[in-house]
Design a protein around this motif. Structure first.
Motif, mmCIF file in Angstrom:
data_model
loop_
_atom_site.group_PDB
_atom_site.id
_atom_site.type_symbol
_atom_site.label_atom_id
_atom_site.label_comp_id
_atom_site.label_asym_id
_atom_site.label_seq_id
_atom_site.Cartn_x
_atom_site.Cartn_y
_atom_site.Cartn_z
ATOM 1 N N LEU A 300 22.789 1.467 31.668
ATOM 2 C CA LEU A 300 21.484 1.508 30.987
ATOM 3 C C LEU A 300 21.347 2.738 30.097
ATOM 4 N N LYS A 301 21.053 2.494 28.819
ATOM 5 C CA LYS A 301 20.807 3.604 27.883
ATOM 6 C C LYS A 301 19.330 3.566 27.494
ATOM 7 N N ARG A 302 18.803 4.723 27.141
ATOM 8 C CA ARG A 302 17.398 4.777 26.728
ATOM 9 C C ARG A 302 17.140 3.771 25.597
ATOM 10 N N GLY A 303 16.085 3.011 25.749
ATOM 11 C CA GLY A 303 15.731 2.032 24.711
ATOM 12 C C GLY A 303 16.270 0.631 24.988
ATOM 13 N N ASP A 304 17.206 0.506 25.945
ATOM 14 C CA ASP A 304 17.735 -0.819 26.291
ATOM 15 C C ASP A 304 16.630 -1.717 26.840
ATOM 16 N N LEU A 305 16.791 -3.021 26.606
ATOM 17 C CA LEU A 305 15.845 -3.978 27.189
ATOM 18 C C LEU A 305 16.487 -4.593 28.432
ATOM 19 N N LEU A 306 15.845 -4.351 29.571
ATOM 20 C CA LEU A 306 16.367 -4.781 30.866
ATOM 21 C C LEU A 306 15.557 -5.980 31.359
ATOM 22 N N LEU A 307 16.282 -6.993 31.826
ATOM 23 C CA LEU A 307 15.633 -8.158 32.427
ATOM 24 C C LEU A 307 15.970 -8.175 33.915
ATOM 25 N N VAL A 308 14.950 -8.249 34.770
ATOM 26 C CA VAL A 308 15.203 -8.420 36.203
ATOM 27 C C VAL A 308 14.521 -9.710 36.647
ATOM 28 N N CYS A 309 15.133 -10.385 37.625
ATOM 29 C CA CYS A 309 14.491 -11.595 38.139
ATOM 30 C C CYS A 309 14.847 -11.766 39.613
ATOM 31 N N SER A 310 14.003 -12.526 40.298
ATOM 32 C CA SER A 310 14.194 -12.621 41.738
ATOM 33 C C SER A 310 13.638 -13.926 42.289
ATOM 34 N N PHE A 311 14.071 -14.238 43.514
ATOM 35 C CA PHE A 311 13.628 -15.462 44.185
ATOM 36 C C PHE A 311 13.687 -15.228 45.697
ATOM 37 N N GLY A 312 12.705 -15.768 46.440
ATOM 38 C CA GLY A 312 12.761 -15.583 47.892
ATOM 39 C C GLY A 312 11.828 -16.516 48.641
ATOM 40 N N GLY A 313 11.773 -16.304 49.944
ATOM 41 C CA GLY A 313 10.950 -17.131 50.824
ATOM 42 C C GLY A 313 9.498 -17.108 50.378
ATOM 43 N N GLY A 314 8.828 -18.219 50.632
ATOM 44 C CA GLY A 314 7.419 -18.352 50.211
ATOM 45 C C GLY A 314 7.093 -19.748 49.707
ATOM 46 N N THR A 316 8.677 -17.428 46.597
ATOM 47 C CA THR A 316 8.170 -16.457 45.639
ATOM 48 C C THR A 316 9.260 -16.246 44.600
ATOM 49 N N TRP A 317 8.875 -16.017 43.362
ATOM 50 C CA TRP A 317 9.891 -15.736 42.347
ATOM 51 C C TRP A 317 9.250 -15.099 41.128
ATOM 52 N N GLY A 318 10.084 -14.596 40.240
ATOM 53 C CA GLY A 318 9.536 -14.009 39.029
ATOM 54 C C GLY A 318 10.574 -13.287 38.212
ATOM 55 N N ALA A 319 10.103 -12.749 37.097
ATOM 56 C CA ALA A 319 10.972 -11.989 36.191
ATOM 57 C C ALA A 319 10.151 -10.870 35.562
ATOM 58 N N SER A 320 10.827 -9.780 35.230
ATOM 59 C CA SER A 320 10.166 -8.663 34.542
ATOM 60 C C SER A 320 11.072 -8.154 33.433
ATOM 61 N N LEU A 321 10.440 -7.672 32.381
ATOM 62 C CA LEU A 321 11.164 -7.029 31.284
ATOM 63 C C LEU A 321 10.798 -5.556 31.275
ATOM 64 N N ILE A 322 11.816 -4.707 31.156
ATOM 65 C CA ILE A 322 11.577 -3.260 31.173
ATOM 66 C C ILE A 322 12.317 -2.630 29.989
ATOM 67 N N ARG A 323 11.596 -1.885 29.178
ATOM 68 C CA ARG A 323 12.241 -1.128 28.089
ATOM 69 C C ARG A 323 12.682 0.208 28.690
ATOM 70 N N TRP A 324 13.977 0.440 28.801
ATOM 71 C CA TRP A 324 14.499 1.597 29.555
ATOM 72 C C TRP A 324 14.274 2.907 28.827
#
Ligand code: COA
Length: 324
Positions: A300-314, A316-324
């Motif tokens: 990860l370098k400053r300014g990179d666009l990071l995508l995280v996503c997840s799934f679990g019991g429930g 439950t799930w989702g995704a987030s975008l983070i500008r590093w």
């Protein structure tokens, strides 16, 4: 203006359990586990490596990177479903362990999606309380909730903790947006009881104890579809092209789920950080552990666009975008 990750940290228990070790406990093989899950080893907590203790270690590492101390923290949010007690929360034990005396603390349980949900709580809190600092932690000792005689589940999970320190900054970095979902109608595809009820009126007929139970094939199908949908919707609503993503850190559940997700999304494999082979599925800890490793390995370098996503019991799930 955004809620920025100032530091990341992680803590993995020392003891490594290999697939060959599991061959001695249940009828399985290294070849089967690797080909079906991509997992070769996982970490299992020993004495002194309780859920809150590994969480506190991860938090200390994140604070060091952020050049802060526990005194600087105003809020601690812990995502977990394997605390050693139901009450007080794991977060209160982490607060005690760190000596973060001025912080208030609470837990979030969204199973394996817990870290993303907790990150969202921290993000929204800091958008109101601009001058505060927040620790968000994902920590699990699923070894304490695993039926070690059940070969369907005991091969999958591992213990560990990851943490981030958040601060609101007046620039264009940080959490861009999150897209989170739950569907409680599907609870019985992946679940874990608590101890039997003391109130006979509320006792469940068939409570096998606090073990993870799962319909693996169904979970697999939903996980791929749900994460793909959450990512696509998030990109559409933020008007961001998939090609703009620099790094993707998905929940490390299973290499086949990840491969399928990656190929359905059409993201380049080289952008996807994977460490499931080393740690198995560490549930709420998986994304922050991977984030910390990715950071330390120079992904990860400053300014990179990071995508995280997840799934679990429930579910439950989702995704987030983070500008590093
Ligand atoms: N070792 C050897 N054989 C095993 C085994 C193991 N550890 N676990 C199951 N098997 C057997 C089954 O008993 C079955 O045998 P049978 O054909 O004689 O009945 C066979 O392998 C196939 O089982 P199946 O459940 O169909 O395997 P699968 O290909 O679906 O793989 C999972 C099982 C659990 C690896 C897979 O379903 C999966 O990854 N699901 C998602 C799990 C997950 O990620 N959960 C957490 C989400 S957050």
């Amino acid at each position: 203006m955004g809620v920025v990750i100032l530091g990341t940290g992680s803590c993995l228990p020392e003891k490594i359990i290999s697939n060959h070790d599991l061959e001695k406990r249940v009828e399985t093989s290294d070849e089967w586990i690797v080909s079906r899950t991509g997992i070769s080893t996982r970490r299992i907590s020993g004495k002194g490596e309780e859920t809150y203790k590994i969480a506190a270690s991860a938090a200390r590492n994140a604070l060091d990177v952020a050049e802060l101390t526990a005194d600087d923290i105003d809020l601690i949010i812990v995502a977990t479903m394997s605390s050693h007690m139901l009450m007080p929360s794991c977060a209160c034990f982490v607060q005690k362990e760190l000596g973060a005396d001025k912080a208030f603390a609470y837990d979030v349980n969204a199973a394996c999606s817990g870290f993303l949900f907790a990150l969202d709580c921290g993000d929204k809190y800091l958008r109101v309380e601009n001058n505060k600092k927040v620790l968000v932690i994902g920590t699990e000792t699923l070894s304490s909730r695993t039926n070690w005689q059940d070969r369907n589940t005991c091969i999958l999970f591992g213990d560990g903790a990851g943490a981030v320190v958040l601060e609101y900054q007046d620039n264009n970095r940080g959490v861009v947006a999150s897209n989170l979902f739950s569907d409680g109608r599907l609870w019985n595809l992946l679940y874990m009881h608590t101890a039997p009820s003391c109130n006979p009126a509320l006792a469940e007929e068939d409570n096998p104890g606090a073990h993870i139970l799962m319909e693996g094939k169904e979970v697999f199908k939903y996980a791929v579809k749900a994460m793909e949908g959450a990512v696509r919707d998030l990109l559409t609503s933020e008007q961001i092209e998939l090609e703009a993503i620099d790094v993707m850190i998905p929940h490390q559940a299973n290499i086949r789920i990840l491969n399928k997700l990656v190929s359905r999304l059409g993201i380049e494999q080289e952008k996807v950080f994977i460490n499931v082979h080393k740690y198995g599925n560490t549930s709420a800890a998986s994304v922050p552990i991977a984030l910390d490793e990715a950071k330390r390995e120079g992904w990860l370098k400053r300014g990179d666009l990071l995508l995280v996503c997840s799934f679990g019991g429930g579910f439950t799930w989702g995704a987030s975008l983070i500008r590093w």
